[in-house]
Write an enzyme that holds these catalytic residues in place. Sequence first.
Site, mmCIF file in Angstrom:
data_model
loop_
_atom_site.group_PDB
_atom_site.id
_atom_site.type_symbol
_atom_site.label_atom_id
_atom_site.label_comp_id
_atom_site.label_asym_id
_atom_site.label_seq_id
_atom_site.Cartn_x
_atom_site.Cartn_y
_atom_site.Cartn_z
ATOM 1 N N TRP A 1 8.864 -28.703 -38.173
ATOM 2 C CA TRP A 1 9.482 -28.008 -39.316
ATOM 3 C C TRP A 1 10.952 -28.378 -39.212
ATOM 4 C CZ3 TRP A 1 7.924 -24.443 -43.146
ATOM 5 C CH2 TRP A 1 8.936 -23.686 -43.737
ATOM 6 N N GLU B 1 16.154 -4.134 -52.627
ATOM 7 C CA GLU B 1 15.161 -4.881 -51.850
ATOM 8 C C GLU B 1 14.069 -3.934 -51.320
ATOM 9 O OE1 GLU B 1 14.290 -7.770 -51.592
ATOM 10 O OE2 GLU B 1 13.170 -7.936 -49.734
ATOM 11 N N GLU C 1 5.904 -4.285 -54.635
ATOM 12 C CA GLU C 1 5.059 -5.463 -54.463
ATOM 13 C C GLU C 1 3.760 -5.158 -53.734
ATOM 14 O OE1 GLU C 1 8.076 -8.117 -52.565
ATOM 15 O OE2 GLU C 1 7.344 -9.553 -54.016
ATOM 16 N N LYS D 1 3.296 -16.716 -53.730
ATOM 17 C CA LYS D 1 4.387 -16.907 -52.769
ATOM 18 C C LYS D 1 5.489 -17.769 -53.357
ATOM 19 C CE LYS D 1 6.409 -16.454 -48.826
ATOM 20 N NZ LYS D 1 7.091 -15.166 -48.640
ATOM 21 N N CYS E 1 8.015 -25.210 -35.740
ATOM 22 C CA CYS E 1 7.293 -26.312 -35.105
ATOM 23 C C CYS E 1 6.139 -25.779 -34.249
ATOM 24 C CB CYS E 1 8.221 -27.090 -34.192
ATOM 25 S SG CYS E 1 9.659 -27.723 -35.031
ATOM 26 N N ASN F 1 10.045 -27.749 -29.321
ATOM 27 C CA ASN F 1 10.300 -26.700 -30.317
ATOM 28 C C ASN F 1 11.599 -26.037 -29.945
ATOM 29 O OD1 ASN F 1 7.829 -27.122 -31.356
ATOM 30 N ND2 ASN F 1 6.947 -25.163 -30.728
ATOM 31 N N GLY F 2 12.368 -25.613 -30.956
ATOM 32 C CA GLY F 2 13.619 -24.915 -30.669
ATOM 33 C C GLY F 2 14.795 -25.780 -31.074
ATOM 34 N N LYS G 1 10.117 -4.281 -52.251
ATOM 35 C CA LYS G 1 9.057 -4.380 -51.233
ATOM 36 C C LYS G 1 7.965 -3.372 -51.544
ATOM 37 C CE LYS G 1 9.593 -7.399 -49.901
ATOM 38 N NZ LYS G 1 10.673 -8.212 -50.346
ATOM 39 N N ARG H 1 1.746 -22.275 -39.109
ATOM 40 C CA ARG H 1 3.154 -22.057 -38.799
ATOM 41 C C ARG H 1 4.075 -22.812 -39.754
ATOM 42 N NH1 ARG H 1 3.645 -20.595 -33.183
ATOM 43 N NH2 ARG H 1 5.592 -21.702 -32.927
ATOM 44 N N HIS I 1 24.301 9.657 -63.640
ATOM 45 C CA HIS I 1 24.499 9.191 -65.018
ATOM 46 C C HIS I 1 23.170 9.015 -65.748
ATOM 47 C CE1 HIS I 1 28.769 8.753 -64.397
ATOM 48 N NE2 HIS I 1 28.520 8.134 -63.255
HETATM 49 O O1 M6R Z 1 11.299 -18.836 -52.892
HETATM 50 P P1 M6R Z 1 12.302 -17.968 -53.552
HETATM 51 O O2 M6R Z 1 13.229 -17.291 -52.591
HETATM 52 O O3 M6R Z 1 13.087 -18.715 -54.599
HETATM 53 O O4 M6R Z 1 11.475 -16.875 -54.307
HETATM 54 C C1 M6R Z 1 12.077 -15.952 -55.154
HETATM 55 C C2 M6R Z 1 11.148 -14.802 -55.443
HETATM 56 O O5 M6R Z 1 10.010 -15.247 -56.136
HETATM 57 C C3 M6R Z 1 10.704 -14.067 -54.188
HETATM 58 O O6 M6R Z 1 11.813 -13.645 -53.452
HETATM 59 C C4 M6R Z 1 9.821 -12.863 -54.513
HETATM 60 O O7 M6R Z 1 10.579 -11.895 -55.177
HETATM 61 C C5 M6R Z 1 9.182 -12.307 -53.257
HETATM 62 N N1 M6R Z 1 7.807 -12.021 -53.500
HETATM 63 C C6 M6R Z 1 9.863 -11.099 -52.739
HETATM 64 O O8 M6R Z 1 9.173 -10.441 -51.744
#
Ligand code: M6R
Length: 604
Positions: free
Chosen positions: A75, A480, A487, A599, A2, A99-100, A484, A27, A503
């Site tokens: 939000w 993960e 990406e 995104k 928010c 907010n909060g 990162k 935000r 293996h």
């Molecule tokens: O909005 P979602 O969590 O469903 O998105 C899934 C993936 O597209 C998302 O996590 C993507 O892998 C990100 N870019 C990871 O950093």
Amino acid sequence: MCGIVGYVGKKNTKEILLDGLKELEYRGYDSAGIAVLSNNKFESFKAIGKLVNLQEKTKDFITEGFAVGIGHTRWATHGKPTELNAHPHLGENSYVVHNGIIENYSTLKKELMESGVQFLSQTDTEVIVHQFEKNLKSMHNAFEAFRATIQELEGAFAILLVTKAEDKTIFFAKQGSPMLVGINAEGEKYFASSDTPLIGHCTDVNYFEDGDYGFVSAEELSIFSKDGEKKAPHFSKLSTDKLSAQKDGYRFFMEKEIYEQSDVIVDTMMGRLSDEEILFDEIDKSLFDGIHEIKLCACGTSYHAALSASYLFERYAKIKTSVEIASEFRYREPIMTKDTLFVVISQSGETADTLETLKMAKKAGLRTLVICNVDNSSMVRLSDASILTRAGIEKGVASTKAFATQVTLFWMLTLYVAKLRGALKKEEIIRQISLLREVPASLIVTDELHEKIKRLSKRYLHGHGFFFIGRDIFFPLALEGALKLKEISYLHAEGYPSGEMKHGPIALADPELFTIALLPQHLLYEKSKSNVEELSARDSTICAISPLEFNKADDFIKISTCRDYMLEFFEMMVVVQLISLEISIRLGNDVDMPRNLAKSVTVE
Ligand code: M6R
């Protein structure tokens, strides 16, 4: 997350509030509203969706002369994004924006309703204005009534309240959620949740500290500390750069979001931890009746959170758990039985592949639950039940705080299910809850850690690839970490189970193969260590992350000694996020908008 704005002055109050809200759009929000008090008369407008809707609603509303005004972008956390739930909330003669999260709102709401107060919204916020008016009736002094109200609230808040009882004043309070007040030579006062709405209007700003409350009028700015002492404002000069103000001075949104994790996790847990159990008001316990298996389905980072959760569900809740990549699941003619709870995880709630699997599960008659960051998203609307992660908007395409909140929420859910199934002793649930309370501290980024990673990153800009390795729940964290790095650095990286390297992938080991090794003290330390030693013996370049000194590594990042592997998980998560960030920055990439990525992936 928010956003709040407020204004005391003689200019066009409506435009100032709307412009301020526009500056807070970054935000994220799903509804917005304003209230203006002029000549002891209120005008208030609310609209769901984007600000243009509010602009449209207010187009015939003109403000002239002195007024006080408050505005809000919401939000959704408690209650759907509807116009009734949008702020400002009205009592009889007052409006509030907040907010909060007010943790004790249900107790206050019950008492107020018993005394005849009628509530219009499902929000926690509405209790503030009714509680204020109740106090005002007995105290006959608006400031005293406001002070008493603040003292009755538990949780996190930034609050602005305006009332006909003092129609030239804004009352404010700050506890946990950000808020500042700005001034200028013309004697105007501006409030906001962050710098950006104030840039161009104010020369100096005072950032409120937790516990601060007080009031502002044309003539006066009175601040009191939480112990009731009057304090002098502490003004600093306001920056003039809007983009950097939105990033709070960080170089990239991703960096800001990594630093924010410690705070947003508090929101994720707010109102959901009691001393002995986990509370999820938004779901009914019967969701788990007759359920013998949990199937988790997601994409990308959310899939990694699901994979992490599978270890916790089986370990703590003793329930069979399987994890599916949504894009695979939707085409593989899976067998779905009705004793399975189908859980989708998505930051956005819009990912096409995940959404499709939710539809499949619904069609097959399974009960469904979504873990999501965006209320009213397609998945939230479609599934039987939903739990929001409350990460606030995530701008960096590479997900960071969304992952942290997803894993935390899953950890809480496993304890919730463990209690329902009697799978964990009460003492162990209490211990786990006490661990959860330590997560925010585990997520704090220290200067020392960040500096070390900045320095070390220069040695990892080439080579023929990275392996992030870990065992147990540290394997999804390795996945993960690798995602990162891929990406945002465009370097090849894989996440691998430590014990699986021998293996096959160990054939790649040479000084140009970089291994990022996750070595928690409290989970399979000796086993993981042996696996790293095997790689070290074959001359792979090793960067080890552990609380325990490890002399077979080329680089060593020491995390703090903590009392459980889950706290080590979160500390290491921050480390792998920062490694990716710093490598990407050194390579000159666009950290927040990496090439080829979106995104929200709403196509197959
Ligand atoms: O909005 P979602 O969590 O469903 O998105 C899934 C993936 O597209 C998302 O996590 C993507 O892998 C990100 N870019 C990871 O950093």
